[in-house]
Design a protein around this motif. Sequence first.
Motif, PDB file in Angstrom:
ATOM      1  N   LEU A   1      19.292 -84.273 -19.834  1.00 52.67           N
ATOM      2  CA  LEU A   1      20.046 -83.217 -19.169  1.00 52.67           C
ATOM      3  C   LEU A   1      21.526 -83.586 -19.060  1.00 52.67           C
ATOM      4  O   LEU A   1      22.399 -82.782 -19.368  1.00 52.67           O
ATOM      5  N   TRP A   2      21.781 -84.822 -18.656  1.00 56.28           N
ATOM      6  CA  TRP A   2      23.167 -85.211 -18.409  1.00 56.28           C
ATOM      7  C   TRP A   2      23.866 -85.730 -19.652  1.00 56.28           C
ATOM      8  O   TRP A   2      25.091 -85.769 -19.701  1.00 56.28           O
ATOM      9  N   GLY A   3      23.113 -86.132 -20.652  1.00 56.10           N
ATOM     10  CA  GLY A   3      23.703 -86.707 -21.852  1.00 56.10           C
ATOM     11  C   GLY A   3      24.821 -85.868 -22.459  1.00 56.10           C
ATOM     12  O   GLY A   3      25.941 -86.346 -22.640  1.00 56.10           O
ATOM     13  N   PRO A   4      24.536 -84.589 -22.760  1.00 49.43           N
ATOM     14  CA  PRO A   4      25.584 -83.764 -23.368  1.00 49.43           C
ATOM     15  C   PRO A   4      26.827 -83.638 -22.486  1.00 49.43           C
ATOM     16  O   PRO A   4      27.950 -83.661 -23.007  1.00 49.43           O
ATOM     17  N   VAL A   5      26.619 -83.524 -21.169  1.00 53.63           N
ATOM     18  CA  VAL A   5      27.778 -83.410 -20.262  1.00 53.63           C
ATOM     19  C   VAL A   5      28.608 -84.688 -20.349  1.00 53.63           C
ATOM     20  O   VAL A   5      29.833 -84.656 -20.523  1.00 53.63           O
ATOM     21  N   LEU A   6      27.907 -85.795 -20.261  1.00 50.61           N
ATOM     22  CA  LEU A   6      28.582 -87.093 -20.331  1.00 50.61           C
ATOM     23  C   LEU A   6      29.290 -87.252 -21.680  1.00 50.61           C
ATOM     24  O   LEU A   6      30.457 -87.668 -21.744  1.00 50.61           O
ATOM     25  N   GLY A   7      28.591 -86.901 -22.741  1.00 51.79           N
ATOM     26  CA  GLY A   7      29.168 -87.007 -24.073  1.00 51.79           C
ATOM     27  C   GLY A   7      30.431 -86.170 -24.196  1.00 51.79           C
ATOM     28  O   GLY A   7      31.428 -86.608 -24.775  1.00 51.79           O
ATOM     29  N   ALA A   8      30.386 -84.951 -23.646  1.00 53.82           N
ATOM     30  CA  ALA A   8      31.559 -84.077 -23.710  1.00 53.82           C
ATOM     31  C   ALA A   8      32.731 -84.707 -22.966  1.00 53.82           C
ATOM     32  O   ALA A   8      33.862 -84.718 -23.461  1.00 53.82           O
TER      33      ALA A   8
END
Lengths: 247, 300, 317
Positions: C258-265
């Motif tokens: 869930l948080w991966g894409p947010v963190l990646g962005a």
Amino acid sequence: MSALLEVRGVTKRFGGVVANESVSLRVEKGEIAGLIGPNGSGKTTLFGCITGTHAVDGGDILFEGQPIAHLRTAPIARRGLIRTWQQTRIYDDMTCAENMAISAREAHGGLVALLRPVPAATTRRGDDLLAFVGLHEKRAERAGRLSFGQQKLLEFAMALMNEPKLLLLDEPTAGINPTLINGLIDRLRRANTELGVTLLVIEHNMRVIMNLAHRITCLAHGRVLSEGTPDEIRDDRRVLDAYLGAA
Amino acid sequence: MLDNLLLFFQYPPLAIDVILNGLLIGAIFALAAYGMALVWGVLNIVNVVQGELVVLGGYVTFLLVQSGMPPLLGLPVSAVVMFCVGWLIYRAVIFRVVDKDIFISILATFGLSILIQQLANLLFGSEVRTVDAELGSLHLLGGTVTLAWIKILAFGLALVAGAVLWLFLRHARLGQAIRATAQNPRAARILGIDTDRVYAMTYALNAALCGAAGSLAVMAWTIHPYVGLPYTVRSFMVVVVAGVGNVAGVIAAGLGLGALENAAGFIFGVEFQIAFVFALMVAILVWRNARAARKRSHLQ
Amino acid sequence: MSRVNDWHIMAALALFGIAAPFLLPGLVTQLAFLWLMVVFALTWDMLGGRMGYNSFGNIVFFGIGCYAAAVLQRDAGLPYFEGLALGLAVGAVLAVLAAIVFGAALLGIRGHYFAIGTLGLGIAAGEIASGWRYVGAGSGLALPLYPGDLGSREFFFCYSLFALAALCFLTCRWLYGTRFGLALNAIRDDQDKADAMGLRTTRIKIFAWSVSAFFLGISGGLAANMIGFIDPRDVAFAGATFGVWMVLMAILGGKGTLWGPVLGAFVFHVTQELFWTYLLGWQRVALGLLIVVIVVFFPQGIMGWLAERRERRGTAA
């Protein structure tokens, strides 16, 4: 008793190879039927034909009296006909509990039905079935981490979660620790008697199938060689010849 | 658009000109596609950087001609230089993704493709480049059909290169090792074949094929830094249609694609030619899938 | 306990999103782009990470949103905000329709065929737009001028994109908590099994792509207005920048979390803003290199790496 599954003269060819030739077979409601035969005799192909993975080249397949030979896998499964694989298939990267939750029958519904959290009752039933196969303490573990035998048990539990009317099991004891086989036979029987699931089982282990099945069909070279009670099959000369390669 | 379509049918010599020129260019596609099929079959990788290898091969020939060498010498030099480049790319990146998930290798080669494309843009500029092989043209049917001799030569050379490679895979020791590895890498290893070396050689050979294709492309057509991806997609399409292990099929599909593309460019306008290539690829994949789906449930 | 953490991070992010434009007035546009990147990564991950369908063509839905807004705002003759609202709504609807059509055609295709097929889709869309005169062909379209002053314009788009990113995140969070989320994972892990267990996989896949397309369509309209100009290949169907960034950010942060894409962005965008200007024209070369390095050496992403570390410490203890 009425026939739950009726296979009538099914033929399946792969290129020039005839994998099933005019195979007929009946599974009565409530029984445990066995399917045996030497390697390459077309048992798994027959499973594929019944469950909609292969298009049959001839013949009819009736489930609860309705033709299903033209249907694909998913609609067939939704009618209550579920299979397992010889090389088990589970959802590797999900936990055991999640594997169970998504295998529940309610997941067949439309999109709206899917857009809800897993109901507590489903989770409970999943846990009960995991306990039934002895995997309850693994419920939070990633399914891909389980041993092969445990994955096999998980796949069996997932199939039961789907509340099938007929369950096709492809070699349920292959790769399972011999000391655990008796426990597995017991569970298959209980699934049949307590949960009311009719079973059609492919099995190579003669001791297992003779113990378990009410009636056995033997395939050889894609044809039905013999059919009868375990005792009749045991005494059938042709079956022995087929296994020894003399047929 | 409709006018062009009518013209195409009302004036057959024009149609012949468009189709023949397309067929000749198609030989270049076939060459690149053959390399892709080789890498796909042996390394089980869809090499998205394929088109950039073609473009680089073209630049090698272009630079040689700039420095005063005869154009036709560019062909072997491009092939040799690209063989080395391919070997380097394998040693730097590809060997790390050979056994991984197919998406990883696609993304890694896609990254390489962006890298090389942008490097080419910085090093060689974004201009459209071409090399005049000074061979003149062949005029047929009273001058309505014009075929540049270099295209005819490119066509012949592409076929020869394909044939040589085919013979190499059949009869040379390394070629047999490559085929063995393609069929079953584990068994090949057990039999003492150094599969890593086979992979490296296969990838380098593919790069050499691309280099030759690029050299022919810059002489018979044009190149610029951003023309790589269309070559990748053409190769992919040809391999999907023909199958991985089918030399004759790859050549036929490559030629057919060349003719089809040239005709489409004429009918829809050159500005839509690239769009046509990509849309055709999507259409082929959809059609292929629909056919497979029908096979699974023949009565539905 | 992890649930409490979740809420804490969400609250902190909400505070950051609301306060940041005031605290960092010089960076409002960069913040707006950050929220756009969050939408990109989250919508890509719904298919790529959760469902195992690695799409290189999600940029199509963004482009459709761009063009829908631009054409409507040009032709509808409405005042700015009404035109924008209509443009966003139509963009979202068109993007969803496109997802349904493309989904029905393409989502039956598996593995590398799907990846390359969607790559072709994205490029074909850009090429068609740059040859189509009604939408400005190769020279693109300009969007109408924002009626307010420059400062309020930046604030408006920053907050709009923040709201969109927040809505997108909450939608993902909700979806992944339902049986639908499990069904996506099941399709990723073994689609044939999911079929054989009776799941309506085609419908599920198309719905997932539609949700993705909905947010991308709206983000396209907003981004087009914020940038003020759309170019078919460099803004709307910018496969070589936005289109690749989507994939890269999701992988960098951690696919399927869930948080991966947010963190990646966040990581990608901040790094890009800090270092990109020093690269003097070598940005895209660096992007290619970055893809290769991340994919080859760091395919599990930040979240995956953290999980591995936690696990290793767990077994060591």
